[in-house]
Scaffold this active site. Structure first.
Site, mmCIF file in Angstrom:
data_model
loop_
_atom_site.group_PDB
_atom_site.id
_atom_site.type_symbol
_atom_site.label_atom_id
_atom_site.label_comp_id
_atom_site.label_asym_id
_atom_site.label_seq_id
_atom_site.Cartn_x
_atom_site.Cartn_y
_atom_site.Cartn_z
ATOM 1 N N PRO A 88 2.290 7.979 -1.174
ATOM 2 C CA PRO A 88 2.638 7.788 -2.593
ATOM 3 C C PRO A 88 3.535 8.903 -3.128
ATOM 4 C CG PRO A 88 0.256 8.176 -2.311
ATOM 5 C CD PRO A 88 0.843 8.040 -0.947
ATOM 6 N N GLU A 115 -6.611 11.780 2.461
ATOM 7 C CA GLU A 115 -5.927 12.480 1.360
ATOM 8 C C GLU A 115 -4.502 12.840 1.745
ATOM 9 O OE1 GLU A 115 -7.384 12.610 -1.661
ATOM 10 O OE2 GLU A 115 -8.865 11.440 -0.553
ATOM 11 N N ARG A 153 14.305 -8.742 6.693
ATOM 12 C CA ARG A 153 15.103 -9.829 6.116
ATOM 13 C C ARG A 153 16.566 -9.433 5.942
ATOM 14 N NH1 ARG A 153 13.201 -12.562 2.443
ATOM 15 N NH2 ARG A 153 14.897 -12.735 0.976
ATOM 16 N N ASP A 168 19.498 -12.733 -3.472
ATOM 17 C CA ASP A 168 18.196 -12.206 -3.883
ATOM 18 C C ASP A 168 18.316 -11.324 -5.119
ATOM 19 O OD1 ASP A 168 17.034 -13.393 -1.716
ATOM 20 O OD2 ASP A 168 16.726 -11.537 -0.587
HETATM 21 CL CL1 6GU Z 1 3.591 4.480 0.966
HETATM 22 N N1 6GU Z 1 0.998 4.888 0.642
HETATM 23 C C1 6GU Z 1 -0.111 4.921 -0.104
HETATM 24 N N2 6GU Z 1 -1.251 5.303 0.456
HETATM 25 N N3 6GU Z 1 -0.130 4.591 -1.373
HETATM 26 C C2 6GU Z 1 1.031 4.211 -1.904
HETATM 27 C C3 6GU Z 1 2.219 4.155 -1.196
HETATM 28 C C4 6GU Z 1 2.171 4.507 0.099
HETATM 29 N N4 6GU Z 1 3.199 3.723 -2.002
HETATM 30 C C5 6GU Z 1 2.619 3.534 -3.168
HETATM 31 N N5 6GU Z 1 1.320 3.822 -3.120
#
Ligand code: 6GU
Length: 241
Positions: A88, A115, A153, A168
């Protein structure tokens, strides 16, 4: 395009990768996907892949040794690959970035869990950290599937000529115009007359206007960077932008 995916949960990928476009890409020999179980690279009796963080704090961290060994093994099989890690905290995945990654000769995708991953793995092996949006998933596997799908794609030949990615949403920087199919009237709602007219110039104009209107209503941020003609700007001015 060869994808090597490094994960503690390879079974999660079977369903999604065995269906639809990704299946077809593999059947056509344009895409290959190899799953690697990180745990197989753990060397202790319990096949440990995580440990508590130095400095304390909640949760567990992915240990560097098994992950590093797994990445090294994948690299041997996919030598020119770019190494991605799903997290994230990564760079947001966009259409633009998917196009860029589709041009690579291979991708190794490390699925983050717990984590996080020991920082030295990032330093030693990772070319790009990727996030699929501003929310937290329980692990990088679902994100890796999104990455593989969005890139597959775009690999030339995976989509048929009748389902080109060119129309798209995002490919021209705008959201896609509304689509209709038969019947012409459904639950009291009719298809816009212009789409039945057979006038291709008018249809193209209507679609462009609809794409601009939708983008203005739902994602005005996209209009900052979308390539817009003078005519587009006039249409947007009429819509009150
Ligand atoms: Cl790439 N991994 C995780 N664990 N959570 C996320 C993410 C990735 N992208 C958004 N949330």
């Amino acid at each position: 395009m060869r994808f090597d995916i490094l994960t503690l949960f390879p079974e999660m990928f079977r369903g999604p990768f065995d269906e639809s476009i990704i299946r077809r890409g593999q059947d056509k020999g344009l895409v290959s996907i190899v799953l690697h179980q990180i745990r197989e690279y753990a060397t202790d009796r319990h096949q440990t892949v995580d440990d508590s963080p130095y400095g304390g704090g909640a949760g567990m961290v992915m240990k560097p040794e098994p992950l590093s060994a797994c990445i090294t093994a994948a690299r041997l099989q996919n030598p020119a690959a770019t190494v991605l890690l799903t997290t994230p905290r990564g760079t947001p995945l966009t259409h633009q970035l998917a196009v860029e990654l589709a041009g690579k000769s291979g991708l190794i995708i490390v699925c983050g869990r717990y984590e996080g991953v020991d920082e030295r793995v990032h330093e030693l092996h990772v070319d790009l950290e990727l996030s699929i949006g501003d929310y937290v998933l329980s692990g990088g596997e679902l994100a890796a599937m999104v990455v593989v799908d969005s890139i597959t794609r775009l690999v030339p030949g995976v989509l048929g000529s009748d389902e080109s990615a060119a129309d798209d949403s995002f490919s021209d920087g705008l959201l896609e115009y509304p689509q209709y199919t038969r019947p012409a009237a459904f639950c009291g709602l009719t298809v816009p007359e212009v789409l039945l007219s057979g006038n291709h110039a008018r249809i193209a104009q209507w679609r462009r206007q609809q794409a601009l209107q939708r983008t203005l209503e739902r994602r005005p941020d996209l209009l900052q960077s979308a390539p817009l003609s003078e005519h587009d700007r006039r249409l947007l001015a009429e819509l009150g932008r």
